[in-house]
Design a protein around this motif. Structure first.
Motif, PDB file in Angstrom:
ATOM      1  N   ALA A   9     -27.141 -28.040 -25.518  1.00 18.84           N
ATOM      2  CA  ALA A   9     -28.130 -27.484 -24.140  1.00 18.84           C
ATOM      3  C   ALA A   9     -29.400 -27.845 -24.373  1.00 18.84           C
ATOM      4  CB  ALA A   9     -27.834 -26.396 -24.468  1.00 18.84           C
ATOM      5  N   HIS A  12     -28.521 -31.470 -22.670  1.00 20.49           N
ATOM      6  CA  HIS A  12     -27.945 -31.255 -20.864  1.00 20.49           C
ATOM      7  C   HIS A  12     -28.619 -30.371 -20.401  1.00 20.49           C
ATOM      8  CE1 HIS A  12     -25.820 -35.361 -21.676  1.00 20.49           C
ATOM      9  NE2 HIS A  12     -24.836 -34.284 -22.583  1.00 20.49           N
ATOM     10  N   GLY A  14     -28.278 -28.617 -17.522  1.00 23.24           N
ATOM     11  CA  GLY A  14     -27.583 -28.383 -16.022  1.00 23.24           C
ATOM     12  C   GLY A  14     -26.400 -27.431 -17.194  1.00 23.24           C
ATOM     13  N   LEU A  15     -26.190 -27.693 -18.211  1.00 24.17           N
ATOM     14  CA  LEU A  15     -25.064 -26.487 -18.821  1.00 24.17           C
ATOM     15  C   LEU A  15     -25.055 -25.486 -19.080  1.00 24.17           C
ATOM     16  CD1 LEU A  15     -23.050 -29.502 -20.998  1.00 24.17           C
ATOM     17  CD2 LEU A  15     -22.391 -28.258 -18.345  1.00 24.17           C
ATOM     18  N   PRO A  17     -26.928 -22.440 -17.918  1.00 22.67           N
ATOM     19  CA  PRO A  17     -25.897 -21.450 -16.873  1.00 22.67           C
ATOM     20  C   PRO A  17     -24.422 -20.872 -17.013  1.00 22.67           C
ATOM     21  CG  PRO A  17     -27.363 -22.808 -15.513  1.00 22.67           C
ATOM     22  CD  PRO A  17     -26.962 -23.563 -16.711  1.00 22.67           C
ATOM     23  N   GLN A  18     -23.562 -22.507 -17.410  1.00 26.06           N
ATOM     24  CA  GLN A  18     -22.421 -23.166 -17.486  1.00 26.06           C
ATOM     25  C   GLN A  18     -22.179 -21.890 -18.369  1.00 26.06           C
ATOM     26  OE1 GLN A  18     -20.383 -25.818 -17.842  1.00 26.06           O
ATOM     27  NE2 GLN A  18     -18.552 -25.382 -18.458  1.00 26.06           N
ATOM     28  N   PHE A  19     -22.539 -22.285 -19.780  1.00 27.73           N
ATOM     29  CA  PHE A  19     -23.010 -21.217 -21.068  1.00 27.73           C
ATOM     30  C   PHE A  19     -23.056 -20.051 -21.126  1.00 27.73           C
ATOM     31  CE2 PHE A  19     -24.481 -25.606 -23.544  1.00 27.73           C
ATOM     32  CZ  PHE A  19     -23.123 -25.354 -24.080  1.00 27.73           C
ATOM     33  N   PHE A  21     -22.773 -17.746 -18.696  1.00 28.22           N
ATOM     34  CA  PHE A  21     -21.639 -17.196 -17.791  1.00 28.22           C
ATOM     35  C   PHE A  21     -20.268 -17.372 -18.019  1.00 28.22           C
ATOM     36  CE2 PHE A  21     -24.686 -18.185 -13.925  1.00 28.22           C
ATOM     37  CZ  PHE A  21     -24.549 -16.513 -13.272  1.00 28.22           C
ATOM     38  N   ALA A  22     -19.329 -17.834 -18.885  1.00 27.59           N
ATOM     39  CA  ALA A  22     -18.697 -18.263 -20.172  1.00 27.59           C
ATOM     40  C   ALA A  22     -18.770 -16.856 -20.691  1.00 27.59           C
ATOM     41  CB  ALA A  22     -18.865 -19.544 -20.695  1.00 27.59           C
ATOM     42  N   SER A  23     -19.826 -16.999 -21.625  1.00 28.45           N
ATOM     43  CA  SER A  23     -19.878 -15.948 -22.308  1.00 28.45           C
ATOM     44  C   SER A  23     -20.249 -14.511 -21.673  1.00 28.45           C
ATOM     45  CB  SER A  23     -21.814 -16.449 -22.932  1.00 28.45           C
ATOM     46  OG  SER A  23     -21.598 -17.060 -23.941  1.00 28.45           O
TER      47      SER A  23
END
Length: 82
Positions: A9, A12, A14-15, A17-19, A21-23
Motif C-alpha cells: 500500500a 501504491h 491508490g490501492l 480504498p480497495q483494501f 472495501f475488500a476487508s
C-alpha cells in the motif's frame, strides 16, 4: 501478511480504498453468516426433554428448508395413491 499489505500500500497508495472495501466486505459476509448460524431453527439435540421440538413452534414460523436432492426424475409416480 498484514506487513506485506502495508508495504504494498505504501508503494501504491491508490490501492488503499480497495483494501479497505475488500476487508469491509469480508467482515460483513462473516457477520452475516454468523447471524444465519445463530438464527432460531429446530434442533434435535435434546431428545429426552423435547423429543419433538417442531410441535412447540408458532404456526406462522417460517422454517429453513434444505433440498438435498432435487432430481425427482427417478420417481415412477407423481404422487401417492389414495
Amino acid at each position: 501478511m498484514i506487513k506485506t499489505i502495508i508495504q504494498h500500500a505504501k508503494k501504491h497508495p491508490g490501492l488503499i480504498p480497495q483494501f479497505f472495501f475488500a476487508s469491509l466486505g469480508m467482515m460483513g459476509a462473516t457477520l452475516y453468516l454468523i447471524r444465519l448460524a445463530k438464527g432460531p431453527h429446530v434442533t434435535l439435540r435434546d431428545k429426552k426433554n423435547n423429543p419433538e421440538p417442531w410441535n412447540h413452534l408458532d404456526p406462522t414460523y417460517q422454517y429453513k428448508l434444505v433440498a438435498i436432492n432435487t432430481d425427482y426424475k427417478h420417481l415412477k409416480k407423481e404422487g401417492p395413491d389414495f
